[in-house]
Enzyme design. Structure first.
Site, short mmCIF file in Angstrom:
data_model
loop_
_atom_site.label_atom_id
_atom_site.label_comp_id
_atom_site.label_asym_id
_atom_site.label_seq_id
_atom_site.Cartn_x
_atom_site.Cartn_y
_atom_site.Cartn_z
N LYS A 112 0.81 -1.23 0.00
CA LYS A 112 0.00 0.00 0.00
C LYS A 112 0.84 1.26 0.00
O LYS A 112 0.45 2.25 -0.61
CB LYS A 112 -0.99 0.01 1.18
CG LYS A 112 -2.15 -0.93 0.95
CD LYS A 112 -3.41 -0.57 1.70
CE LYS A 112 -4.53 -1.51 1.27
NZ LYS A 112 -5.74 -1.40 2.06
N LYS A 194 -4.70 -8.78 -7.68
CA LYS A 194 -5.88 -9.13 -6.89
C LYS A 194 -7.02 -8.16 -7.19
O LYS A 194 -6.79 -6.95 -7.28
CB LYS A 194 -5.50 -9.03 -5.39
CG LYS A 194 -6.59 -9.42 -4.43
CD LYS A 194 -6.14 -9.20 -2.98
CE LYS A 194 -6.33 -7.77 -2.53
NZ LYS A 194 -7.46 -7.54 -1.63
N LYS A 197 -10.93 -3.03 -4.37
CA LYS A 197 -11.89 -1.92 -4.40
C LYS A 197 -11.26 -0.66 -4.98
O LYS A 197 -11.92 0.15 -5.60
CB LYS A 197 -12.33 -1.57 -2.97
CG LYS A 197 -13.17 -2.62 -2.30
CD LYS A 197 -13.82 -2.00 -1.07
CE LYS A 197 -14.01 -3.01 0.02
NZ LYS A 197 -12.92 -2.98 1.00
P1 ATP Z 1 -9.72 -4.41 -1.45
O1 ATP Z 1 -10.95 -5.12 -1.82
O2 ATP Z 1 -9.70 -2.99 -1.87
O3 ATP Z 1 -8.45 -5.11 -1.81
P2 ATP Z 1 -8.94 -5.06 1.15
O4 ATP Z 1 -8.56 -6.44 0.80
O5 ATP Z 1 -7.82 -4.17 1.51
O6 ATP Z 1 -9.79 -4.32 0.09
P3 ATP Z 1 -11.39 -5.51 2.62
O7 ATP Z 1 -12.26 -4.93 1.63
O8 ATP Z 1 -11.64 -5.13 4.03
O9 ATP Z 1 -9.87 -5.11 2.39
O10 ATP Z 1 -11.44 -7.07 2.48
C1 ATP Z 1 -12.58 -7.74 2.92
C2 ATP Z 1 -12.44 -9.23 2.80
O11 ATP Z 1 -12.41 -9.59 1.42
C3 ATP Z 1 -11.15 -9.77 3.42
O12 ATP Z 1 -11.46 -11.00 4.05
C4 ATP Z 1 -10.26 -9.97 2.23
O13 ATP Z 1 -9.32 -10.99 2.47
C5 ATP Z 1 -11.26 -10.39 1.16
N1 ATP Z 1 -10.80 -10.07 -0.18
C6 ATP Z 1 -10.41 -8.87 -0.65
N2 ATP Z 1 -10.07 -8.95 -1.94
C7 ATP Z 1 -10.27 -10.24 -2.31
C8 ATP Z 1 -10.10 -10.96 -3.54
N3 ATP Z 1 -9.69 -10.36 -4.64
N4 ATP Z 1 -10.40 -12.27 -3.56
C9 ATP Z 1 -10.85 -12.91 -2.45
N5 ATP Z 1 -11.02 -12.29 -1.27
C10 ATP Z 1 -10.74 -10.97 -1.19
#
Ligand code: ATP
Ligand code: LTN
Length: 327
Positions: A112, A194, A197
């Site tokens: 990040k 990955k 968001k």
């Molecule tokens: P982002 O979606 O922006 O990457 P993040 O991973 O930083 O966000 P959260 O949105 O809080 O954080 O993640 C919520 C849940 O979704 C967590 O359990 C994370 O491990 C899971 N997750 C996030 N991205 C993925 C993905 N691409 N595939 C599977 N699980 C995911």
């Protein structure tokens, strides 16, 4: 006694298919067999630059989606992290037992901040101790998360063990629970990154509240390769990602899916992936519209959960404060 589950999602944008398959869907599946606590971690979302009005609206959207995805309020507690101030109190206490070196090893932080380390907020660095506080506050046994969060749950275990050694057996040491399929969904425009968001690009992710036509288009445009056969080969990242989405949503075995698509082309595969994705998302969108039509309903659910959680929070914090010599 049922095992206690705790997990959370940041209200840092719109929920996507990766979040759904990697986390929420697994929480919904295990509702009856566990004692469940799910959180909207709004204090994690302020570790990067943000707009307070957007945060407020993202929190409401995420709670609405939790409910619409099937987290029934009579089977779980659903709450917003900042409504229980002990999360930040415990985070500070845990920060004081966490060596810098442990945080420096966290790959999410490194990814990040990138080259802007000097300017990153300190909260982004200590973020994992707040996550440890979320989990340990409720004496959680299991933490169901996507693959990217495994390292943070392992750090939480290390912090709990270190605390228990120094101050006595206060915390339960939690286990990460990672789904066998769907724990790492990749971007449709770039299957080496990955699904996230915050990633740019109109056709990167599938938002749970996206227009269904747009979802279909994003899947039809997904990056694949120029080969022919439709088989689960991790080296063919784009194809592997589409097949994993299909597998996660149909529950079929890999061999069964390969037989089903034998002799078919990528166009066919994409159409069928779009069908199963839309079949899953369409009813969620309908429930979301119903549930959010009455905003007082969501407020009621959130307030009831905080009331239910209060005794657990008070009991843990009382023990922690005594163990650390503050009482
Ligand atoms: P982002 O979606 O922006 O990457 P993040 O991973 O930083 O966000 P959260 O949105 O809080 O954080 O993640 C919520 C849940 O979704 C967590 O359990 C994370 O491990 C899971 N997750 C996030 N991205 C993925 C993905 N691409 N595939 C599977 N699980 C995911
Ligand atoms: N760090 C997680 C979100 C998160 C979480 C938690 C997950 C914060 N607190 C407690 C599980 C348990 C993320 O970035 N996805």
């Amino acid at each position: 006694m049922k095992k206690r589950v705790f997990s959370g999602i940041q209200p840092s944008g719109h929920l996507h298919l990766g979040n759904y398959l990697g986390s929420i869907r697994n929480w919904v599946r295990d509702l009856d067999s566990h004692d469940n606590i799910f959180c909207v971690v709004d204090q994690h979302a302020i570790t990067v630059d943000y707009d307070p009005a957007v945060l407020r609206s993202n929190v409401r959207e995420l709670v609405g989606l939790y409910l619409a995805c099937g987290l029934e309020p009579d089977k779980c507690c659903l709450f917003v992290q900042s409504h229980i101030p002990e999360h930040t109190e415990l985070a500070w206490l845990l920060t004081c037992v966490t060596p810098m070196g442990w945080l420096e090893r966290m790959t999410q932080f490194k990814d990040k901040v990138g080259a802007k380390r000097e300017r990153a907020g300190t909260g982004l660095f200590t973020y994992p101790t707040l996550m440890a506080a979320d989990i340990l506050l409720y004496r959680t046994h299991e933490v169901p998360v996507g693959n990217d969060q495994k390292q943070h749950v392992e750090l939480t275990r290390d912090i709990a063990e270190r605390f228990n050694r120094k101050f006595g057996e206060v915390f339960i040491v939690p286990e990460p629970v990672i789904a066998a399929v769907g724990a790492r969904i990749m971007g449709l425009d770039d299957p080496t990154a990955k699904m996230s968001k915050s990633a740019p690009g109109d056709h990167h992710s599938i938002g749970l509240l996206d227009d269904l036509k747009k979802i279909r288009k994003t899947i039809m445009r997904a990056v694949t390769d120029s080969e022919q056969s439709i088989v689960f080969d991790p080296a063919r990242a784009g194809l592997f990602n589409l097949l994993s989405i299909y597998q996660a949503l149909t529950g079929q075995e890999q061999a069964e899916i390969e037989t089903h698509f034998a002799g078919k082309g990528y166009g066919d595969l994409k159409k069928q992936v779009a069908e199963v994705v839309i079949a899953e998302i369409e009813p969620i969108q309908a429930r979301y519209r119903e549930l959010t039509a009455d905003p007082t309903y969501i407020d009621g659910v959130l307030a009831d959960s905080v009331d239910q959680l209060r005794p657990i929070v008070d009991a843990t914090m009382d023990e922690v404060r005594r163990a650390m010599g503050h009482r």
